[in-house]
Design a protein around this motif. Structure first.
Motif, PDB file in Angstrom:
ATOM      1  N   SER A  22       4.703   3.311   2.676  1.00  0.00           N
ATOM      2  CA  SER A  22       4.318   2.035   2.069  1.00  0.00           C
ATOM      3  C   SER A  22       4.479   0.947   3.114  1.00  0.00           C
ATOM      4  N   VAL A  23       3.649  -0.072   2.989  1.00  0.00           N
ATOM      5  CA  VAL A  23       3.753  -1.237   3.857  1.00  0.00           C
ATOM      6  C   VAL A  23       3.704  -2.467   2.963  1.00  0.00           C
ATOM      7  N   ASP A  24       4.695  -3.326   3.130  1.00  0.00           N
ATOM      8  CA  ASP A  24       4.800  -4.538   2.327  1.00  0.00           C
ATOM      9  C   ASP A  24       4.801  -5.751   3.243  1.00  0.00           C
ATOM     10  N   THR A  25       4.052  -6.757   2.869  1.00  0.00           N
ATOM     11  CA  THR A  25       4.142  -8.045   3.538  1.00  0.00           C
ATOM     12  C   THR A  25       5.274  -8.787   2.853  1.00  0.00           C
ATOM     13  N   VAL A  26       6.366  -8.929   3.555  1.00  0.00           N
ATOM     14  CA  VAL A  26       7.585  -9.510   2.994  1.00  0.00           C
ATOM     15  C   VAL A  26       7.493 -11.026   2.927  1.00  0.00           C
ATOM     16  N   ARG A  27       6.904 -11.621   3.970  1.00  0.00           N
ATOM     17  CA  ARG A  27       6.795 -13.080   4.031  1.00  0.00           C
ATOM     18  C   ARG A  27       5.615 -13.417   4.934  1.00  0.00           C
ATOM     19  N   PHE A  28       4.921 -14.493   4.623  1.00  0.00           N
ATOM     20  CA  PHE A  28       3.841 -14.928   5.491  1.00  0.00           C
ATOM     21  C   PHE A  28       3.563 -16.409   5.301  1.00  0.00           C
TER      22      PHE A  28
ATOM     23  N   ALA B 267       3.344 -13.372   9.814  1.00  0.00           N
ATOM     24  CA  ALA B 267       3.632 -12.464   8.703  1.00  0.00           C
ATOM     25  C   ALA B 267       4.709 -11.479   9.142  1.00  0.00           C
ATOM     26  N   ASN B 268       5.607 -11.182   8.221  1.00  0.00           N
ATOM     27  CA  ASN B 268       6.623 -10.150   8.417  1.00  0.00           C
ATOM     28  C   ASN B 268       6.268  -8.985   7.508  1.00  0.00           C
ATOM     29  N   LEU B 269       6.180  -7.786   8.096  1.00  0.00           N
ATOM     30  CA  LEU B 269       5.821  -6.592   7.340  1.00  0.00           C
ATOM     31  C   LEU B 269       6.930  -5.564   7.445  1.00  0.00           C
ATOM     32  N   LYS B 270       7.104  -4.788   6.392  1.00  0.00           N
ATOM     33  CA  LYS B 270       8.104  -3.718   6.369  1.00  0.00           C
ATOM     34  C   LYS B 270       7.399  -2.415   6.017  1.00  0.00           C
ATOM     35  N   VAL B 271       7.631  -1.396   6.839  1.00  0.00           N
ATOM     36  CA  VAL B 271       7.037  -0.081   6.621  1.00  0.00           C
ATOM     37  C   VAL B 271       8.150   0.874   6.212  1.00  0.00           C
ATOM     38  N   VAL B 272       7.865   1.681   5.189  1.00  0.00           N
ATOM     39  CA  VAL B 272       8.832   2.657   4.686  1.00  0.00           C
ATOM     40  C   VAL B 272       8.141   4.015   4.629  1.00  0.00           C
ATOM     41  N   GLY B 273       8.812   5.050   5.119  1.00  0.00           N
ATOM     42  CA  GLY B 273       8.294   6.407   4.987  1.00  0.00           C
ATOM     43  C   GLY B 273       7.823   6.999   6.299  1.00  0.00           C
ATOM     44  N   GLU B 274       6.786   7.821   6.201  1.00  0.00           N
ATOM     45  CA  GLU B 274       6.273   8.558   7.349  1.00  0.00           C
ATOM     46  C   GLU B 274       4.937   7.989   7.791  1.00  0.00           C
ATOM     47  N   LEU B 275       4.821   7.735   9.091  1.00  0.00           N
ATOM     48  CA  LEU B 275       3.573   7.225   9.653  1.00  0.00           C
ATOM     49  C   LEU B 275       2.941   8.301  10.512  1.00  0.00           C
TER      50      LEU B 275
ATOM     51  N   ALA C  47      -1.314   6.526   7.944  1.00  0.00           N
ATOM     52  CA  ALA C  47      -1.346   5.282   8.724  1.00  0.00           C
ATOM     53  C   ALA C  47      -2.488   4.338   8.365  1.00  0.00           C
ATOM     54  N   ALA C  48      -3.543   4.811   7.731  1.00  0.00           N
ATOM     55  CA  ALA C  48      -4.700   3.945   7.437  1.00  0.00           C
ATOM     56  C   ALA C  48      -4.325   2.684   6.651  1.00  0.00           C
ATOM     57  N   PRO C  49      -3.460   2.758   5.632  1.00  0.00           N
ATOM     58  CA  PRO C  49      -3.082   1.510   4.937  1.00  0.00           C
ATOM     59  C   PRO C  49      -2.383   0.510   5.861  1.00  0.00           C
ATOM     60  N   LEU C  50      -1.556   0.979   6.779  1.00  0.00           N
ATOM     61  CA  LEU C  50      -0.906   0.072   7.721  1.00  0.00           C
ATOM     62  C   LEU C  50      -1.955  -0.618   8.581  1.00  0.00           C
ATOM     63  N   TRP C  51      -2.896   0.151   9.103  1.00  0.00           N
ATOM     64  CA  TRP C  51      -3.941  -0.436   9.941  1.00  0.00           C
ATOM     65  C   TRP C  51      -4.713  -1.483   9.155  1.00  0.00           C
ATOM     66  N   ALA C  52      -5.027  -1.195   7.895  1.00  0.00           N
ATOM     67  CA  ALA C  52      -5.778  -2.137   7.057  1.00  0.00           C
ATOM     68  C   ALA C  52      -4.993  -3.434   6.848  1.00  0.00           C
ATOM     69  N   VAL C  53      -3.692  -3.318   6.601  1.00  0.00           N
ATOM     70  CA  VAL C  53      -2.866  -4.510   6.391  1.00  0.00           C
ATOM     71  C   VAL C  53      -2.787  -5.331   7.683  1.00  0.00           C
ATOM     72  N   LEU C  54      -2.567  -4.673   8.818  1.00  0.00           N
ATOM     73  CA  LEU C  54      -2.512  -5.386  10.093  1.00  0.00           C
ATOM     74  C   LEU C  54      -3.825  -6.116  10.364  1.00  0.00           C
TER      75      LEU C  54
ATOM     76  N   GLU D 288       0.864  -1.180   0.000  1.00  0.00           N
ATOM     77  CA  GLU D 288       0.000   0.000   0.000  1.00  0.00           C
ATOM     78  C   GLU D 288       0.899   1.228   0.000  1.00  0.00           C
ATOM     79  N   ARG D 289       0.533   2.226  -0.747  1.00  0.00           N
ATOM     80  CA  ARG D 289       1.279   3.476  -0.747  1.00  0.00           C
ATOM     81  C   ARG D 289       0.287   4.619  -0.643  1.00  0.00           C
ATOM     82  N   ARG D 290       0.620   5.568   0.217  1.00  0.00           N
ATOM     83  CA  ARG D 290      -0.259   6.708   0.420  1.00  0.00           C
ATOM     84  C   ARG D 290       0.586   7.956   0.359  1.00  0.00           C
ATOM     85  N   ASN D 291       0.229   8.881  -0.490  1.00  0.00           N
ATOM     86  CA  ASN D 291       0.901  10.171  -0.568  1.00  0.00           C
ATOM     87  C   ASN D 291      -0.015  11.234   0.008  1.00  0.00           C
ATOM     88  N   ASP D 292       0.536  12.149   0.759  1.00  0.00           N
ATOM     89  CA  ASP D 292      -0.231  13.225   1.355  1.00  0.00           C
ATOM     90  C   ASP D 292      -0.098  14.461   0.465  1.00  0.00           C
TER      91      ASP D 292
END
Length: 144
Positions: free
Chosen positions: A19-25, A30-38, A43-50, A6-10
């Motif tokens: 961006s949040v990526d599920t690296v492995r599951f 599941a292992n997730l990696k977050v890049v950028g500003e939260l 943050a909504a895409p991160l919450w949705a992925v979790l 998921e990527r969200r631009n303000d």
């Protein structure tokens, strides 16, 4: 393997994105990696992925924040909620790669005492002047 991205631009802050990526599951983890500003805006895409992983039955999530450049208390509230939801089903959320800037926000909000923060800090993280001495003193106090 990237299962979720998921990527969200303000629009109010050009260049600010997350961006949040599920690296492995697998079925339970599941292992997730977050890049950028939260923050509130990203943050909504991160919450949705979790929540998606929780709904899929995964109970053990690892959240790598080593490439998070900014985090605010609003974004942490969603992470804390996912933590509580996972504990309720006998799971865990472990945060890794915490930089000094993110650690300060965790400490200010008191979430450093609530969330499971594991693993090494980010490799390129440097201590602020005097911060290293405070951490060393705290470690020595806990040993005594």
């Amino acid at each position: 393997m990237t299962a979720t991205s998921e990527r969200r631009n303000d629009p109010d802050r050009p260049g600010a994105s997350m961006s949040v990526d599920t690296v492995r599951f697998d079925a339970s983890r599941a292992n997730l990696k977050v890049v950028g500003e939260l923050d509130l805006a990203t943050a909504a895409p991160l919450w949705a992925v979790l929540q998606g992983h929780l709904a899929a039955g995964r109970r053990y999530l690892r959240l790598d924040l080593s490439e998070v450049t900014f985090i605010d208390a609003t974004a942490l509230s969603g992470i804390a909620r996912a933590h509580r939801d996972l504990l309720a089903v006998r799971g865990t959320l472990v945060i890794t790669g915490v930089r000094a800037r993110v650690h300060r926000v965790l400490r200010l909000t008191g979430l450093d005492e609530v969330l499971f923060v594991g693993g090494a800090r980010a490799d390129d993280d440097t201590f602020a002047p005097g911060e290293h001495a405070d951490l060393l003193a705290a470690e020595l106090d806990s040993v005594e």
